[in-house]
Design an enzyme around this catalytic site. Sequence first.
Site, PDB file in Angstrom:
ATOM      1  N   HIS A 170      -0.173   3.761 -10.365  1.00 45.00           N
ATOM      2  CA  HIS A 170      -0.922   4.469  -9.225  1.00 45.00           C
ATOM      3  C   HIS A 170      -0.403   5.030  -8.295  1.00 45.00           C
ATOM      4  O   HIS A 170      -0.207   4.757  -6.901  1.00 45.00           O
ATOM      5  CB  HIS A 170      -1.713   3.066  -8.740  1.00 45.00           C
ATOM      6  CG  HIS A 170      -3.004   3.168  -7.845  1.00 45.00           C
ATOM      7  ND1 HIS A 170      -2.978   3.950  -6.767  1.00 45.00           N
ATOM      8  CD2 HIS A 170      -4.100   2.487  -8.101  1.00 45.00           C
ATOM      9  CE1 HIS A 170      -4.237   4.109  -6.583  1.00 45.00           C
ATOM     10  NE2 HIS A 170      -5.016   3.048  -7.108  1.00 45.00           N
ATOM     11  N   GLU A 226      -2.787   9.644 -10.641  1.00 44.27           N
ATOM     12  CA  GLU A 226      -2.169   8.367 -11.372  1.00 44.27           C
ATOM     13  C   GLU A 226      -2.317   8.530 -12.983  1.00 44.27           C
ATOM     14  O   GLU A 226      -3.173   9.222 -13.544  1.00 44.27           O
ATOM     15  CB  GLU A 226      -3.154   7.190 -11.074  1.00 44.27           C
ATOM     16  CG  GLU A 226      -3.597   7.005  -9.498  1.00 44.27           C
ATOM     17  CD  GLU A 226      -4.664   6.048  -9.298  1.00 44.27           C
ATOM     18  OE1 GLU A 226      -4.756   5.138 -10.066  1.00 44.27           O
ATOM     19  OE2 GLU A 226      -5.426   6.183  -8.171  1.00 44.27           O
ATOM     20  N   ASP A 273     -12.571   9.939  -6.242  1.00 42.17           N
ATOM     21  CA  ASP A 273     -12.177   8.649  -7.181  1.00 42.17           C
ATOM     22  C   ASP A 273     -12.686   9.128  -8.691  1.00 42.17           C
ATOM     23  O   ASP A 273     -13.962   8.765  -8.863  1.00 42.17           O
ATOM     24  CB  ASP A 273     -12.895   7.582  -6.559  1.00 42.17           C
ATOM     25  CG  ASP A 273     -12.109   6.272  -7.120  1.00 42.17           C
ATOM     26  OD1 ASP A 273     -11.517   6.325  -7.970  1.00 42.17           O
ATOM     27  OD2 ASP A 273     -12.454   5.220  -6.601  1.00 42.17           O
ATOM     28  N   ARG A 312       0.978  -1.184   0.045  1.00 42.70           N
ATOM     29  CA  ARG A 312       0.091   0.179   0.012  1.00 42.70           C
ATOM     30  C   ARG A 312       0.848   1.326  -0.107  1.00 42.70           C
ATOM     31  O   ARG A 312       1.410   1.615   1.141  1.00 42.70           O
ATOM     32  CB  ARG A 312      -1.019  -0.359   1.462  1.00 42.70           C
ATOM     33  CG  ARG A 312      -1.573   1.127   1.465  1.00 42.70           C
ATOM     34  CD  ARG A 312      -2.886   1.403   0.620  1.00 42.70           C
ATOM     35  NE  ARG A 312      -3.671   0.046   0.883  1.00 42.70           N
ATOM     36  CZ  ARG A 312      -4.746  -0.113  -0.144  1.00 42.70           C
ATOM     37  NH1 ARG A 312      -5.005   0.719  -1.359  1.00 42.70           N
ATOM     38  NH2 ARG A 312      -5.660  -0.992   0.036  1.00 42.70           N
ATOM     39  N   ARG A 317       0.844  -6.446  -9.725  1.00 46.18           N
ATOM     40  CA  ARG A 317       1.203  -5.508  -8.473  1.00 46.18           C
ATOM     41  C   ARG A 317       1.603  -6.440  -7.323  1.00 46.18           C
ATOM     42  O   ARG A 317       1.905  -5.900  -6.271  1.00 46.18           O
ATOM     43  CB  ARG A 317       0.180  -4.596  -8.126  1.00 46.18           C
ATOM     44  CG  ARG A 317      -1.308  -5.223  -7.791  1.00 46.18           C
ATOM     45  CD  ARG A 317      -1.915  -3.869  -7.208  1.00 46.18           C
ATOM     46  NE  ARG A 317      -3.304  -4.636  -6.731  1.00 46.18           N
ATOM     47  CZ  ARG A 317      -4.254  -3.816  -6.028  1.00 46.18           C
ATOM     48  NH1 ARG A 317      -3.933  -2.844  -5.591  1.00 46.18           N
ATOM     49  NH2 ARG A 317      -5.408  -4.331  -5.747  1.00 46.18           N
TER      50      ARG A 317
HETATM   51  O1  TA6 Z   1      -7.288   4.362  -8.521  1.00 49.33           O
HETATM   52  C1  TA6 Z   1      -8.421   4.517  -7.765  1.00 49.33           C
HETATM   53  C2  TA6 Z   1      -8.860   3.366  -7.152  1.00 49.33           C
HETATM   54  O2  TA6 Z   1      -9.197   2.373  -8.309  1.00 49.33           O
HETATM   55  C3  TA6 Z   1      -9.744   3.236  -6.177  1.00 49.33           C
HETATM   56  O3  TA6 Z   1     -11.208   2.923  -6.863  1.00 49.33           O
HETATM   57  C4  TA6 Z   1      -9.227   2.644  -4.882  1.00 49.33           C
HETATM   58  O4  TA6 Z   1     -10.182   1.332  -4.846  1.00 49.33           O
HETATM   59  C5  TA6 Z   1      -7.951   2.356  -5.115  1.00 49.33           C
HETATM   60  O5  TA6 Z   1      -7.811   2.452  -6.684  1.00 49.33           O
HETATM   61  C6  TA6 Z   1      -7.205   1.473  -4.364  1.00 49.33           C
HETATM   62  O6  TA6 Z   1      -7.436   0.046  -4.621  1.00 49.33           O
HETATM   63  P1  TA6 Z   1      -6.837  -1.245  -3.896  1.00 49.33           P
HETATM   64  O7  TA6 Z   1      -7.243  -2.418  -4.390  1.00 49.33           O
HETATM   65  O8  TA6 Z   1      -5.119  -0.884  -3.757  1.00 49.33           O
HETATM   66  O9  TA6 Z   1      -7.304  -0.888  -2.550  1.00 49.33           O
END
Ligand code: TA6
Length: 282
Positions: free
Chosen positions: A155, A257, A200, A62, A85
């Site tokens: 991201h 992103e 978002d 994360r 990832r």
């Molecule tokens: O890029 C934004 C997103 O798609 C959000 O909707 C949010 O869920 C985020 O990514 C993080 O996703 P994750 O699966 O890493 O918790």
Amino acid sequence: MPARIDSLHFGGQPALALTTPDGASAVVSLFGGQVLSWTPAGGSEWLYLSPQARFDGSSAIRGGIPVCFPQFAGLGRLPKHGLVRNRPWSVAEQRCGDGYALVTLAVSEDDASYAVWPQNFTAELTAVIEGGRLDLEFEVANTGHAPFAFTAALHTYLRVREVENARLEGLYGHEYRDAANGDRIVRDSGDALIVEGETDRVYHGVERPLLLRDGNRSLGIQVEGFPDVVVWNPWEQRCAELPDMPANGFRHMLCVEAAAARQRIELDAGEDWCGRQSLIAL
Ligand code: TA6
């Protein structure tokens, strides 16, 4: 003193530490092919890495710059944000030159990816630090005999002192899909985006550079090849639902992103595609 690249373990995962003579540094994890830390020369850390990030391989790390491929978010039948990832990548190249350090990490299909996405591919992430810049290049090659299509994103979790005080400039006039509000399409009309709640958004067709103002420091964000920009902050309630984020983590991060989300990118057998995101400390 030349630039250097050292192997180390970061949170137990193999990683490379890049440093340049003028004091820029970065850490790149082989797990996920993920940049975890970047400090420009003469500046301070620009990437947010959750203090509760998991490094045991049970989930993606994360923070930093996760690579989403061959699917962005839930835009398809594959696991959220795709297949790479949370996989080990390998080092394809590492090089130091006059004031810069460069690494390229690569990942290809394996039995697990083939079981859910039967395609032959190589994805490469190149990260270069030099002075006040971090340049990222993401390259995808179709190494099989049939065409495939994908969505993707870098991201990038940017670190901010206090998200409500940060301003993201450059998105004025662009249309976005508001994933936090039923996917409605909205045209941005503010001169700066200030995050004051769950955000978002997938901004379409962003060609201008962006500027993030964070207190007394600013960051230029340039994107090439990726047509979209995603801006995400989970805010308090969604952040509390993330087991690998501290309760106040959302206050210190803003994801900006580089994405190919609205339209899939199609690659014939033997073709490749590349997108770039550069972060420039100002
Ligand atoms: O890029 C934004 C997103 O798609 C959000 O909707 C949010 O869920 C985020 O990514 C993080 O996703 P994750 O699966 O890493 O918790």
